[in-house]
Scaffold this motif. Sequence first.
Motif, short mmCIF file in Angstrom:
data_model
loop_
_atom_site.label_atom_id
_atom_site.label_comp_id
_atom_site.label_asym_id
_atom_site.label_seq_id
_atom_site.Cartn_x
_atom_site.Cartn_y
_atom_site.Cartn_z
N ILE A 228 76.10 -62.34 65.21
CA ILE A 228 77.24 -61.98 64.35
C ILE A 228 78.56 -62.02 65.13
O ILE A 228 79.59 -62.37 64.57
N ARG B 230 67.40 -56.71 68.55
CA ARG B 230 68.68 -56.35 67.91
C ARG B 230 69.86 -56.91 68.68
O ARG B 230 70.90 -57.20 68.09
N SER C 16 73.10 -59.08 67.30
CA SER C 16 74.48 -58.73 67.60
C SER C 16 75.23 -59.95 68.13
O SER C 16 76.40 -60.18 67.80
N THR D 97 72.57 -55.21 59.27
CA THR D 97 73.06 -56.37 60.02
C THR D 97 73.92 -57.26 59.12
O THR D 97 75.01 -57.70 59.50
N GLN E 237 74.64 -54.33 66.85
CA GLN E 237 75.43 -55.03 65.83
C GLN E 237 76.78 -54.31 65.64
O GLN E 237 77.81 -54.95 65.46
#
Length: 418
Positions: free
Chosen positions: A378, A371, A375, A238, A309
């Motif tokens: 970011i 997760r 994502s 990540t 991600q």
Amino acid sequence: MEALIVEGGVRLKGTVRISGAKNAVLPIMAATLLTDEECIIENVPNLRDVATMTQLLSFLGADISWEEDVMRIRVKDVKEPFAPYDLVRTMRASVLVLGPLIARCGFAKVSMPGGCAIGERPINLHLRGFETLGAVIDIDSGYVIAKVEGKLTGNRYVFEKVTVTGTENVIMAASLSEGETVLVNVAEEPEVVELIDVLRKMGAEIEEIEPRVLRISGKEKLGGFRHRVMPDRIEAATFIIASTMVGECVDIIDVRCEHLEAVLEKLKECGARFESIDRGLKVYGAEKILARDVETAPYPGFPTDVQAQYMAMMTIAEGVSIITETIFEKRFMHAAELRRMGADIVVEGQRAIVKGVKELKGAPLMASDLRASASLVIAALAARGVSKISRLYHLDRGYEKFDEKLRSLGARVWRVKE
Ligand code: UD1
């Protein structure tokens, strides 16, 4: 509930350390149920899932102390081999206590985990494994009730599909059984290998006789251990992806590159720039991100836990990429949220077609799972303007101090109450 405010457009710079792996520490904690001796686990990440597992083990009768990143667990006696719905509901990995409980107590009652945002996630392959070792399984009022006359007995079992926690559960049960077990088509994720390491420290005899085939000689008694948890490869991936998208230069410490070969290989194809440093990786922001297709697969393939991600990165890549998710049937919930930031993504069954756009724009966003929330964070770091990511508790299940770590790299992110 908390949300995360992210002001995009800041280049990340500095050093960040990767924490102990969530998916390694949870099965190791469950393995402490196999012995009445003290077990010491080091480099334990401070995560909500770890707290849930301590709650569950305490409920089962464990004495636990947790100071800084060292956890001591001793289960002198199992009070009652029972894992209630409330504890299993919040964390599917609670099902990892099933194997150790059947093996140690000859009886276990564990709530059936339900489906979740990323798919149905049945545990039929765990249960069939226990049955092969002699357990009688009954499902009653949402609970798995497992019984065995005497001890579990070694046998041969072929996993119809590669399952990570399924493999871990059955290995733990077989380690404390009578006779020899052969498990075929086991998962080979580094977290499984690490659990095997720990079980060996406890006195188990486990041997890989062929690729994906294990021979386990059951023991009557297992002992305590001291073990340091490996760094989290998903957290590392990540940060590598975030640094590729918005980094100037980031030193990521405590990365085992050998656990990340498929990811690093793919990122290189996309134009990522990184080099090895002592215990880690130096990542420079990519000059240009190129669109490349990817397909998730069991280890050593590209991890499903990095798919979301990677998709965030592909939204601003040059060209079109196809992301194929082969592990979980509904793991594209983040696509709709990324679209709200201006991403061009079409989901067709298990494929997502991502056409890179020039830039993403900040937006209010909703995290759907662990997760997916990473994502969105970011993507928001790379976007123009401000994003607000709600349901942050998903992130706290599996990322230790994610926002603090990002702030230490210069990111403008902060938590707010909702
Ligand atoms: C683990 C990881 C999770 C990761 C996943 C896949 C932990 C705590 N979690 O989850 O982060 O995303 O591996 O790498 O380690 N299946 C069945 N029957 C079963 C078991 C699994 O059909 O009895 C299916 C699942 O629905 C899924 C596939 O097998 O489609 C793989 O799942 P599995 O490896 O079991 O995932 P988990 O162990 O739950």
